[in-house]
Design a protein around this motif. Structure first.
Motif, PDB file in Angstrom:
ATOM      1  N   ASP A 174       0.804  -1.219   0.000  1.00 27.68           N
ATOM      2  CA  ASP A 174       0.000   0.000   0.000  1.00 27.68           C
ATOM      3  C   ASP A 174       0.839   1.272   0.000  1.00 27.68           C
ATOM      4  N   LEU A 175       2.138   1.141   0.089  1.00 25.07           N
ATOM      5  CA  LEU A 175       3.006   2.321   0.101  1.00 25.07           C
ATOM      6  C   LEU A 175       3.038   2.987  -1.268  1.00 25.07           C
ATOM      7  N   PRO A 176       3.189   4.308  -1.316  1.00 28.59           N
ATOM      8  CA  PRO A 176       3.465   4.969  -2.601  1.00 28.59           C
ATOM      9  C   PRO A 176       4.766   4.433  -3.186  1.00 28.59           C
ATOM     10  N   TYR A 177       4.905   4.573  -4.511  1.00 27.81           N
ATOM     11  CA  TYR A 177       6.064   3.972  -5.173  1.00 27.81           C
ATOM     12  C   TYR A 177       7.385   4.468  -4.579  1.00 27.81           C
ATOM     13  N   GLY A 178       7.481   5.757  -4.321  1.00 24.61           N
ATOM     14  CA  GLY A 178       8.728   6.294  -3.773  1.00 24.61           C
ATOM     15  C   GLY A 178       9.065   5.686  -2.428  1.00 24.61           C
ATOM     16  N   ASP A 179       8.026   5.442  -1.604  1.00 23.36           N
ATOM     17  CA  ASP A 179       8.264   4.830  -0.299  1.00 23.36           C
ATOM     18  C   ASP A 179       8.623   3.353  -0.429  1.00 23.36           C
ATOM     19  N   LYS A 180       8.099   2.695  -1.464  1.00 24.09           N
ATOM     20  CA  LYS A 180       8.507   1.300  -1.708  1.00 24.09           C
ATOM     21  C   LYS A 180      10.000   1.228  -2.013  1.00 24.09           C
ATOM     22  N   ARG A 181      10.487   2.194  -2.776  1.00 28.37           N
ATOM     23  CA  ARG A 181      11.924   2.224  -3.068  1.00 28.37           C
ATOM     24  C   ARG A 181      12.719   2.517  -1.799  1.00 28.37           C
ATOM     25  N   ARG A 182      12.181   3.385  -0.946  1.00 32.34           N
ATOM     26  CA  ARG A 182      12.826   3.654   0.341  1.00 32.34           C
ATOM     27  C   ARG A 182      12.883   2.379   1.173  1.00 32.34           C
ATOM     28  N   MET A 198      23.575   0.266  -5.244  1.00 30.21           N
ATOM     29  CA  MET A 198      22.193   0.568  -5.611  1.00 30.21           C
ATOM     30  C   MET A 198      22.072   0.633  -7.121  1.00 30.21           C
ATOM     31  N   ASP A 199      21.189  -0.201  -7.668  1.00 28.88           N
ATOM     32  CA  ASP A 199      20.989  -0.270  -9.113  1.00 28.88           C
ATOM     33  C   ASP A 199      19.820   0.635  -9.484  1.00 28.88           C
ATOM     34  N   GLU A 200      20.123   1.797 -10.041  1.00 25.49           N
ATOM     35  CA  GLU A 200      19.129   2.793 -10.447  1.00 25.49           C
ATOM     36  C   GLU A 200      18.115   3.063  -9.335  1.00 25.49           C
ATOM     37  N   PRO A 201      18.570   3.602  -8.220  1.00 27.51           N
ATOM     38  CA  PRO A 201      17.688   3.768  -7.056  1.00 27.51           C
ATOM     39  C   PRO A 201      16.543   4.745  -7.267  1.00 27.51           C
ATOM     40  N   THR A 202      16.623   5.597  -8.286  1.00 25.29           N
ATOM     41  CA  THR A 202      15.537   6.560  -8.507  1.00 25.29           C
ATOM     42  C   THR A 202      14.727   6.234  -9.758  1.00 25.29           C
ATOM     43  N   ALA A 203      14.893   5.021 -10.304  1.00 30.67           N
ATOM     44  CA  ALA A 203      14.161   4.651 -11.521  1.00 30.67           C
ATOM     45  C   ALA A 203      12.659   4.716 -11.282  1.00 30.67           C
ATOM     46  N   GLY A 204      11.943   5.378 -12.194  1.00 28.73           N
ATOM     47  CA  GLY A 204      10.491   5.454 -12.119  1.00 28.73           C
ATOM     48  C   GLY A 204       9.954   6.481 -11.158  1.00 28.73           C
ATOM     49  N   MET A 205      10.805   7.264 -10.543  1.00 32.25           N
ATOM     50  CA  MET A 205      10.356   8.243  -9.553  1.00 32.25           C
ATOM     51  C   MET A 205      10.040   9.589 -10.200  1.00 32.25           C
TER      52      MET A 205
END
Length: 227
Positions: A174-182, A198-205
């Protein structure tokens, strides 16, 4: 950091075109020697020689297909090299399994958010810590009280470090995508690594999520003395 390579993964163009280094001690933490990976007739990395000193912050930059993810997967032992050696803390890790590399102090976050969607954020952090400590997660670990020593506190510290403590009881899915990456960065941190890849840690953000994640990475690096 120093790089010497004959492939598309090189200092001036693709994988390691730019990097940012913090103050370093001259202590070499990671080194690759002649690291090569071939997939059939395709040479993904060719004679890559890298030295990363403790405390450095390094970026691998290049287009799709340049070999960035391949190099990371070689270092974390998710791929076997065709030739060459990988040394961490002056010892070869080329014959180790991925979980053994994690236990030595190397952790990785992935290109896409890899989480346990049906578990809470807190449970995810706790399982990540147990798995890192024991090499793999086994539900039998939860039946032994000694196995849970400090697990809850470590999970709490991890979630606080990545700014998710207030979301600890939410379901990960249920987390927003950015929080899932966090959260995925938190999973990697639960292993208490010396070296975090970290492999592309901001991909899709979104731009806002990207800026927040970059700030998070900087804060975590300083707070935990990571390379």
């Amino acid at each position: 950091m120093s790089i010497d390579t004959d492939s598309n993964t090189n200092t001036d163009t693709d994988v390691s075109g730019t990097h940012a280094a913090t103050t370093t001690s001259g202590d070499v933490l990671l080194e690759t020697r002649g690291l090569t990976k071939e997939f059939g007739g395709l040479v993904a990395t060719d004679d890559v020689n890298i030295r990363v000193e403790r405390g450095e912050q390094v970026s691998l930059i290049g287009p799709n297909g340049a070999g960035k993810s391949t190099l990371i997967n070689l270092i974390t032992r998710r791929l076997d090299p065709t030739d060459g050696d990988i040394r961490f803390k002056n010892s070869s890790i080329v014959d180790l399994d991925p979980h053994e590399v994690v236990q030595r102090g190397v952790s990785k976050s992935f290109q896409t958010a890899s989480i346990f969607p049906d578990l809470t954020v807190r449970e995810t952090a706790e399982i990540a810590g147990l798995a890192a400590e024991n090499g793999a997660f086994d539900f039998q670990l939860l039946t032994h009280r000694d196995s849970l020593t400090d697990v809850h506190q470590r999970a709490r510290d991890t979630l606080e470090a990545v700014g998710l403590l207030d979301s600890a009881d939410e379901t990960a899915a249920d987390l927003p995508y950015g929080d899932k990456r966090r959260l995925e960065i938190g999973i990697a941190l639960a292993a208490e690594p010396d070296l975090l890849l970290m492999d592309e840690p901001t991909a899709g953000m979104s731009p806002e999520e990207t800026n927040a994640t970059v700030e998070l990475i900087e804060e975590v690096k300083q707070a935990l003395d990571l390379t």
